[in-house]
Design a protein around this motif. Structure first.
Motif, mmCIF file in Angstrom:
data_model
loop_
_atom_site.group_PDB
_atom_site.id
_atom_site.type_symbol
_atom_site.label_atom_id
_atom_site.label_comp_id
_atom_site.label_asym_id
_atom_site.label_seq_id
_atom_site.Cartn_x
_atom_site.Cartn_y
_atom_site.Cartn_z
ATOM 1 N N TRP A 1 -2.927 8.302 12.120
ATOM 2 C CA TRP A 1 -1.673 9.096 11.746
ATOM 3 C C TRP A 1 -1.673 8.897 10.498
ATOM 4 N N ILE A 2 -0.903 10.129 9.931
ATOM 5 C CA ILE A 2 -0.394 10.161 8.658
ATOM 6 C C ILE A 2 0.792 11.053 8.747
ATOM 7 N N THR A 3 2.066 10.239 8.348
ATOM 8 C CA THR A 3 3.395 10.721 8.525
ATOM 9 C C THR A 3 4.146 10.555 7.115
ATOM 10 N N GLU A 4 4.627 11.708 6.678
ATOM 11 C CA GLU A 4 5.499 11.616 5.417
ATOM 12 C C GLU A 4 6.826 11.757 5.724
ATOM 13 N N LEU A 5 7.277 10.534 5.109
ATOM 14 C CA LEU A 5 8.814 10.256 5.290
ATOM 15 C C LEU A 5 9.614 10.695 4.136
ATOM 16 N N GLN A 6 10.748 11.418 4.444
ATOM 17 C CA GLN A 6 11.446 12.114 3.533
ATOM 18 C C GLN A 6 12.880 11.981 3.726
ATOM 19 N N GLN A 7 13.693 11.463 2.663
ATOM 20 C CA GLN A 7 15.111 11.225 2.595
ATOM 21 C C GLN A 7 15.591 11.937 1.278
ATOM 22 N N PRO A 8 16.448 12.838 1.776
ATOM 23 C CA PRO A 8 16.988 13.362 0.596
ATOM 24 C C PRO A 8 18.107 12.369 -0.241
ATOM 25 N N VAL A 9 18.346 12.394 -1.627
ATOM 26 C CA VAL A 9 18.942 11.706 -2.284
ATOM 27 C C VAL A 9 20.047 12.330 -3.194
ATOM 28 N N SER A 10 20.939 11.706 -3.774
ATOM 29 C CA SER A 10 21.848 12.509 -4.836
ATOM 30 C C SER A 10 22.144 11.166 -5.590
ATOM 31 N N ALA A 11 22.435 11.648 -7.053
ATOM 32 C CA ALA A 11 22.727 10.438 -8.141
ATOM 33 C C ALA A 11 24.117 9.918 -7.602
ATOM 34 N N ASN A 12 24.289 8.926 -7.800
ATOM 35 C CA ASN A 12 25.703 8.157 -7.854
ATOM 36 C C ASN A 12 26.756 8.597 -8.845
ATOM 37 N N LEU B 1 15.531 24.497 7.371
ATOM 38 C CA LEU B 1 15.580 23.104 6.496
ATOM 39 C C LEU B 1 15.860 23.773 5.169
ATOM 40 N N PRO B 2 16.881 23.454 4.631
ATOM 41 C CA PRO B 2 16.886 24.357 2.950
ATOM 42 C C PRO B 2 16.101 23.257 2.073
ATOM 43 N N ALA B 3 15.995 23.641 0.948
ATOM 44 C CA ALA B 3 15.013 23.194 -0.214
ATOM 45 C C ALA B 3 15.902 22.112 -0.507
ATOM 46 N N VAL B 4 15.475 20.918 -1.051
ATOM 47 C CA VAL B 4 16.343 19.736 -1.439
ATOM 48 C C VAL B 4 15.844 19.462 -2.931
ATOM 49 N N GLU B 5 16.770 19.432 -3.877
ATOM 50 C CA GLU B 5 16.318 19.014 -5.253
ATOM 51 C C GLU B 5 15.683 17.829 -5.259
ATOM 52 N N SER B 6 16.000 16.880 -4.626
ATOM 53 C CA SER B 6 15.428 15.480 -4.882
ATOM 54 C C SER B 6 15.439 14.732 -3.414
ATOM 55 N N ALA B 7 14.437 14.293 -3.272
ATOM 56 C CA ALA B 7 14.315 13.265 -2.122
ATOM 57 C C ALA B 7 13.091 12.200 -2.416
ATOM 58 N N PHE B 8 13.425 11.054 -1.759
ATOM 59 C CA PHE B 8 12.283 10.081 -1.710
ATOM 60 C C PHE B 8 11.573 10.216 -0.720
ATOM 61 N N SER B 9 10.148 10.087 -0.880
ATOM 62 C CA SER B 9 9.071 10.514 -0.028
ATOM 63 C C SER B 9 8.149 9.168 0.068
ATOM 64 N N ALA C 1 0.911 -1.226 -0.028
ATOM 65 C CA ALA C 1 -0.213 0.073 0.186
ATOM 66 C C ALA C 1 0.873 1.216 -0.011
ATOM 67 N N LEU C 2 2.217 1.360 0.157
ATOM 68 C CA LEU C 2 3.145 2.098 0.421
ATOM 69 C C LEU C 2 3.279 2.870 -1.103
ATOM 70 N N GLU C 3 3.164 4.034 -1.324
ATOM 71 C CA GLU C 3 3.743 4.721 -2.439
ATOM 72 C C GLU C 3 4.728 5.517 -2.409
ATOM 73 N N ILE C 4 5.923 5.389 -3.112
ATOM 74 C CA ILE C 4 7.249 6.053 -3.218
ATOM 75 C C ILE C 4 7.444 6.625 -4.131
ATOM 76 N N SER C 5 7.616 8.062 -3.880
ATOM 77 C CA SER C 5 7.822 8.784 -5.074
ATOM 78 C C SER C 5 9.301 9.428 -4.869
ATOM 79 N N GLU C 6 9.740 10.326 -5.910
ATOM 80 C CA GLU C 6 10.908 11.185 -5.885
ATOM 81 C C GLU C 6 10.425 12.521 -6.111
ATOM 82 N N LYS C 7 10.744 13.677 -5.203
ATOM 83 C CA LYS C 7 10.125 14.827 -5.369
ATOM 84 C C LYS C 7 11.214 15.841 -4.943
ATOM 85 N N PRO C 8 11.305 17.206 -5.184
ATOM 86 C CA PRO C 8 11.943 18.041 -4.372
ATOM 87 C C PRO C 8 11.172 18.505 -3.087
ATOM 88 N N LEU C 9 11.999 18.952 -1.915
ATOM 89 C CA LEU C 9 11.517 19.291 -0.889
ATOM 90 C C LEU C 9 11.626 20.748 -0.762
#
Length: 197
Positions: free
Chosen positions: A186-197, A131-139, A48-56
């Protein structure tokens, strides 16, 4: 997406924060590469978990920070930190914004920063953190109890690995809805900033 209502008031407690404050378990986002992250997850939770990549976006918070040596020490710290921030904000006449926690792990342990979105002047005893804006994060959006949020973080971490990107910097948990004592809604958004390898 459901957003916490800054005007909600708990009449019994005199403020909305008595039921709004997250009562979290141990840190979930810092387990990349740990034995726990490599265990099998329950398919029913993950399906049921949808994971997306988005800016923060940039976020300004009124916060407190505390460091602990190990992940098991996180749980007893987070709730009381939120309480202290909420009490200071309310005592100053401010309205509580959206609750957010940031977890940063290094060789010394876990630095926990908790607070509420806030755009007012400095408040004695609190630290304004931007908290700075982040170009890409998995959420991902976790629904329900903090007891099962590890499964959601594990899925986010697995998606990061599968996509071939790298988790960078502290992760965030944004508590979009955290009012009930049993945590069922409860609804909790998980956010992990990422960078390309």
């Amino acid at each position: 997406m459901v957003v916490a209502d800054p005007g909600w008031v708990d009449a019994d407690a005199g403020c909305r924060c008595r039921r709004q404050r997250p009562r979290l378990g141990r840190c979930r986002c810092l387990c990349v590469g740990s034995a726990a992250a490599n265990t099998l997850r329950e398919e029913t939770t993950i399906s049921a978990l949808e994971i997306s990549e988005k800016p923060l976006p940039y976020v300004r918070l009124a916060t407190l920070t505390e460091s602990v040596s190990t992940q098991p020490e996180v749980a007893p710290v987070v709730g009381p930190l939120f309480d202290r921030v909420a009490d200071a904000l309310l005592a100053s006449g401010a309205t509580l914004g959206l609750p957010i926690a940031e977890y940063d792990m290094d060789r010394h342990g876990v630095r926990i920063t908790v607070g509420f979105t806030y755009d007012g002047p400095a408040i004695e005893g609190l630290v304004i953190v931007e908290l700075p804006a982040v170009e890409s994060a998995f959420s991902a959006t976790h629904h329900g109890s903090m007891a099962t949020i590890d499964d959601s973080w594990r899925a986010v971490n697995d998606a990061i690995t599968e996509r071939g990107v790298t988790a960078v910097g502290p992760c965030r948990e944004v508590y979009l809805q955290s009012e009930s004592e049993d945590q069922a809604d409860w609804i909790t958004e998980l956010q992990q900033p990422v960078s390309a390898n």
